[in-house]
Design a protein around this motif. Sequence first.
Motif, PDB file in Angstrom:
ATOM      1  N   ASN A 423       7.531  10.048  12.224  1.00 28.59           N
ATOM      2  CA  ASN A 423       8.206   8.809  11.851  1.00 28.59           C
ATOM      3  C   ASN A 423       8.541   8.750  10.368  1.00 28.59           C
ATOM      4  N   ALA A 424       8.522   9.898   9.719  1.00 28.47           N
ATOM      5  CA  ALA A 424       8.805   9.933   8.286  1.00 28.47           C
ATOM      6  C   ALA A 424      10.206   9.423   7.986  1.00 28.47           C
ATOM      7  N   GLY A 425      11.154   9.758   8.839  1.00 28.45           N
ATOM      8  CA  GLY A 425      12.520   9.300   8.624  1.00 28.45           C
ATOM      9  C   GLY A 425      12.689   7.823   8.886  1.00 28.45           C
ATOM     10  N   ALA A 426      12.007   7.310   9.913  1.00 31.65           N
ATOM     11  CA  ALA A 426      12.109   5.891  10.259  1.00 31.65           C
ATOM     12  C   ALA A 426      11.393   5.004   9.261  1.00 31.65           C
ATOM     13  N   LYS A 427      10.380   5.550   8.596  1.00 31.91           N
ATOM     14  CA  LYS A 427       9.628   4.804   7.576  1.00 31.91           C
ATOM     15  C   LYS A 427       9.114   3.479   8.140  1.00 31.91           C
ATOM     16  N   ASN A 428       8.444   3.556   9.270  1.00 36.53           N
ATOM     17  CA  ASN A 428       8.025   2.331   9.963  1.00 36.53           C
ATOM     18  C   ASN A 428       6.576   2.382  10.441  1.00 36.53           C
ATOM     19  N   PHE A 429       5.753   3.208   9.784  1.00 30.76           N
ATOM     20  CA  PHE A 429       4.347   3.308  10.191  1.00 30.76           C
ATOM     21  C   PHE A 429       3.488   3.465   8.942  1.00 30.76           C
ATOM     22  N   ARG A 430       2.401   2.683   8.900  1.00 31.73           N
ATOM     23  CA  ARG A 430       1.439   2.804   7.795  1.00 31.73           C
ATOM     24  C   ARG A 430       0.020   2.654   8.320  1.00 31.73           C
ATOM     25  N   LEU A 431      -0.900   3.262   7.596  1.00 30.38           N
ATOM     26  CA  LEU A 431      -2.330   3.163   7.869  1.00 30.38           C
ATOM     27  C   LEU A 431      -2.960   2.315   6.779  1.00 30.38           C
ATOM     28  N   PHE A 432      -3.738   1.314   7.172  1.00 28.68           N
ATOM     29  CA  PHE A 432      -4.384   0.389   6.242  1.00 28.68           C
ATOM     30  C   PHE A 432      -5.894   0.530   6.395  1.00 28.68           C
ATOM     31  N   CYS A 433      -6.572   0.828   5.281  1.00 29.58           N
ATOM     32  CA  CYS A 433      -8.007   1.122   5.368  1.00 29.58           C
ATOM     33  C   CYS A 433      -8.664   0.864   4.017  1.00 29.58           C
ATOM     34  N   PRO A 434      -9.783   0.150   3.976  1.00 31.35           N
ATOM     35  CA  PRO A 434     -10.435  -0.159   2.690  1.00 31.35           C
ATOM     36  C   PRO A 434     -11.156   1.046   2.073  1.00 31.35           C
ATOM     37  N   ASP A 435     -10.388   2.023   1.565  1.00 33.22           N
ATOM     38  CA  ASP A 435     -10.968   3.149   0.834  1.00 33.22           C
ATOM     39  C   ASP A 435     -11.922   3.965   1.704  1.00 33.22           C
ATOM     40  N   GLU A 436     -11.622   4.072   2.994  1.00 32.79           N
ATOM     41  CA  GLU A 436     -12.564   4.718   3.909  1.00 32.79           C
ATOM     42  C   GLU A 436     -11.891   5.734   4.827  1.00 32.79           C
ATOM     43  N   THR A 437     -10.679   6.159   4.474  1.00 35.29           N
ATOM     44  CA  THR A 437      -9.957   7.070   5.366  1.00 35.29           C
ATOM     45  C   THR A 437     -10.732   8.362   5.562  1.00 35.29           C
ATOM     46  N   ASN A 438     -11.226   8.947   4.487  1.00 26.98           N
ATOM     47  CA  ASN A 438     -12.032  10.165   4.619  1.00 26.98           C
ATOM     48  C   ASN A 438     -13.346   9.875   5.335  1.00 26.98           C
ATOM     49  N   SER A 439     -13.989   8.798   4.928  1.00 21.89           N
ATOM     50  CA  SER A 439     -15.278   8.452   5.519  1.00 21.89           C
ATOM     51  C   SER A 439     -15.173   8.285   7.026  1.00 21.89           C
ATOM     52  N   ASN A 440     -14.060   7.745   7.482  1.00 21.75           N
ATOM     53  CA  ASN A 440     -13.886   7.502   8.912  1.00 21.75           C
ATOM     54  C   ASN A 440     -13.301   8.693   9.643  1.00 21.75           C
ATOM     55  N   ARG A 441     -13.279   9.846   8.968  1.00 21.46           N
ATOM     56  CA  ARG A 441     -12.893  11.137   9.569  1.00 21.46           C
ATOM     57  C   ARG A 441     -11.406  11.187   9.929  1.00 21.46           C
ATOM     58  N   LEU A 442     -10.597  10.481   9.162  1.00 18.33           N
ATOM     59  CA  LEU A 442      -9.150  10.497   9.391  1.00 18.33           C
ATOM     60  C   LEU A 442      -8.429  11.283   8.297  1.00 18.33           C
ATOM     61  N   SER A 443      -9.150  12.163   7.629  1.00 17.14           N
ATOM     62  CA  SER A 443      -8.596  12.841   6.456  1.00 17.14           C
ATOM     63  C   SER A 443      -7.428  13.756   6.780  1.00 17.14           C
ATOM     64  N   SER A 444      -7.215  14.078   8.043  1.00 12.47           N
ATOM     65  CA  SER A 444      -6.062  14.912   8.394  1.00 12.47           C
ATOM     66  C   SER A 444      -4.753  14.278   7.968  1.00 12.47           C
ATOM     67  N   VAL A 445      -4.727  12.950   7.859  1.00  9.45           N
ATOM     68  CA  VAL A 445      -3.473  12.298   7.479  1.00  9.45           C
ATOM     69  C   VAL A 445      -3.010  12.762   6.106  1.00  9.45           C
ATOM     70  N   PHE A 446      -3.930  13.221   5.271  1.00  4.71           N
ATOM     71  CA  PHE A 446      -3.548  13.634   3.928  1.00  4.71           C
ATOM     72  C   PHE A 446      -2.879  15.015   3.917  1.00  4.71           C
ATOM     73  N   ASP A 447      -2.785  15.651   5.084  1.00  7.37           N
ATOM     74  CA  ASP A 447      -1.966  16.862   5.179  1.00  7.37           C
ATOM     75  C   ASP A 447      -0.485  16.525   4.996  1.00  7.37           C
ATOM     76  N   VAL A 448      -0.116  15.283   5.328  1.00 10.76           N
ATOM     77  CA  VAL A 448       1.305  14.917   5.289  1.00 10.76           C
ATOM     78  C   VAL A 448       1.572  13.640   4.497  1.00 10.76           C
ATOM     79  N   GLU A 449       0.537  12.882   4.179  1.00  9.65           N
ATOM     80  CA  GLU A 449       0.717  11.599   3.500  1.00  9.65           C
ATOM     81  C   GLU A 449      -0.227  11.479   2.324  1.00  9.65           C
ATOM     82  N   ASN A 450       0.068  10.507   1.463  1.00  9.73           N
ATOM     83  CA  ASN A 450      -0.763  10.219   0.303  1.00  9.73           C
ATOM     84  C   ASN A 450      -1.242   8.776   0.331  1.00  9.73           C
ATOM     85  N   ARG A 451      -2.265   8.537  -0.469  1.00  5.65           N
ATOM     86  CA  ARG A 451      -2.656   7.154  -0.732  1.00  5.65           C
ATOM     87  C   ARG A 451      -1.611   6.522  -1.638  1.00  5.65           C
ATOM     88  N   CYS A 452      -1.249   5.302  -1.329  1.00  9.45           N
ATOM     89  CA  CYS A 452      -0.258   4.606  -2.150  1.00  9.45           C
ATOM     90  C   CYS A 452      -0.931   4.009  -3.383  1.00  9.45           C
TER      91      CYS A 452
END
Length: 803
Positions: A423-452
């Motif tokens: 959905n990179a082209g559509a720009k219509n999806f975001r993940l919202f998390c209180p500084d816990e993305t790695n802690s919650n084992r979702l760190s794979s998202v950083f293969d393609v995305e960054n923290r804003c």
Amino acid sequence: MPQFVFDPSVSSTVAIAPDERTQLMHRYWMAANYLAVGQIFLQDNPLLREPLRPEHIKPRLLGHWGTSPGLNLIYVHLNRLIVEENASIIYLAGPGHGGPALVANVYLEGTYSEIYPDVTPDLAGMRRLFRQFSTPGGIPSHVSVPTPGSIHEGGELGYVLTHAFGAAFDNPDLIVAAVVGDGEAETGPLEGSWKSTSFLNPARDGAVLPILHLNGYKISGPTVLGRADDADVAHMLGGHGYDVHFVDGDDPMIIHQQLATTLDTCLARIRSIQRDARSVGAPNVVERPRWPAIVLRTPKGWTGPDTVDGQPVEGTFRAHQVPLPRARSNPTELAALEAWLRSYEPETLFDDRGAFVAELAALAPKGDRRMGASPFANGGRLLATLDLPDFRAYAIDVPSAATIQRESTRQFGEMVRDTFGRNAGAKNFRLFCPDETNSNRLSSVFDVENRCFVGRRLDIDDHVAADGRVMEVLSEHLCEGWLEGYLLTGRHGLFVTYESFAMVCASMIVQHTKWLEEATHLKWRAPIASLNILLTSTCWRNDHNGFSHQGPGLIDVMLSKRGTVARIYLPPDANSLLSVADHCLRSRNYVNLIVIDKQPQLQWLSIDDACQHAARGASTWSWASNTEGGSEPDVVLACAGDTATLETVAAAWWLRRVAPEIRVRVVNVIDLMSLFDPSIHPHGMDDARFAALFTRDKPVIFAFHGYQYAIHQLVHRRPDPARFHVRGFNEQGTTTTPFDMVVLNGMSRYHLVSLAVKYSGLEGGRIAALRADMAARIDESVRYSREHFEDPADVRGWKWSDA
């Protein structure tokens, strides 16, 4: 518009004479004020075509006048900005009970009558408009779901800015005008929301224009910022990174000119910031821009009664609600009300038919440019289907149940990663998390995305960029509120947080649920993407954080919501999580609560079995049962939740060894709402299916992730509900081992075996011996953990075996 230089350090300013446009805008404002007063007071004689009499007044006067004049003023001026500058603007009203103002304006611009044809733009329609306000079968006094143009209800104060920024994310041409009441400005969530500029990227996002409306008072006392001087207010907002503009006074013509000039200045600044960030060859955004903000000081209850019964009203707290509460019964107040209404000169604002006069109606924007008709305020109109990967591609191969361990949320993280990519082209999806993305084992998202983060960045930062779409900020309020604004304007997202701290924003989730409940009754509200919440770091596995981090309360909160909206899922393993998450991310108009821990856990189901199990909502796990040929069990071991499932299946394993004569059926519940009666929730199972799982009369030992009384609530209509013996979290927590947590709460495998034995019908002596054995095992596990700081090896390494 006439040019006007306004210096906030100067307490008074001489303005040039207003031009014709200003006069027309002033009359438009008068019309909106008149309609606001009429909604609060009148049930008949809407345009005073005859002298006002007591029977024209509503028997119950409900509503709030004090904030309405300021809200009306802002609306009229934003209309001018839309028309003259071709701006795309939506209006979020933060002050509570601003309904009369916003309803008045969407009626004047024509949107209201288009959506509600019974409320016609004439005398009869105005009468209906007045009669429906705060009356049975009518509309609330807040800017609520039935109000066209609204994506924010101001009833629970504190969230207007977080919703506004969520709406602006990935909407590059949108300006969100967010009116912050000075009472609302005293709340914690609002104070945190000023920091949202550090996450707003002018290269790809829209803009938020905060308008801090200081009228000085709450219900019965002064407000903090209302009493602060301009310098203090400017320092506060300036410290948050805003370029502050003041508009202050009580002379309408001067205020009209000041506000028009200030809005022009702010729009020019917004477009300058965006132009610089979007120009060809523009460098990546490094520093946070100084976005404009407006501080508007006008009297509370402006243009209303000066005094009532010798007490000052306009400009005081007495203007907050109904300034003339005895207008129906007191002739003096009735006369004051009539004088107040006639001061707006309604005969010059509405024609003989009761329609808004053409020269004023022409000031409003047209079509979807109207703030009440904007598709951004009815986000389902803009919603594109989320391009989801095949969740089966992330499945774990489970050769046999309960033999391998994995971090279930890590598998889901890979799915979220690829959702970002697709959905990179559509720009219509975001993940919202209180500084816990790695802690919650979702760190794979950083293969393609960054923290804003829009601001100064350092070389040591990890995946931090201004154009990131992983939204991490240490505020559950901001994360959840941003997501609400994002969804309500037609996009998709996911909120991930620690289970116990979801309660920080529980009331926000409740309010969004209520919004969706009401929206389902309005055909003109197009369905939006569901609010999806993943709770991890659960009460059972906060080994080092302890009691403060142990609380499954959001489940109870969501159980009380209507079945048309609320869903609660307790997937026991990775494949179940993938199946549930795929369903939730595709759904519309729900609040989906998914609860599963992030720690390594046994995996139970193949992907095919997981999909079937999720579709059923609850299933018998035959491989863990010992009821040959589907025979009736002596006892049912039921479970809902990952840790509860582990302890239940381990209890079934132990029963095969210590009491094989007890016939045990194991039932796992993944969709908690399936336990409801179908008359209460659409996922509820009928009595026949309930009996097929839980029998009609056999004891059920139920291990539950949350507070145990929730299960009693769910099954209380079923046959013989007293046969359900529930174990769950009962506020016993501390810094301890995983198994010691279930022991503390009486939900360990040994506790469950003991209960099964007690209710199974075995002979008394055998029961006593088996229960004594289980008690000894419990004591030994506690002793071992205290001595070795970990659970016994046979507990830590337990796996299913048929031997």
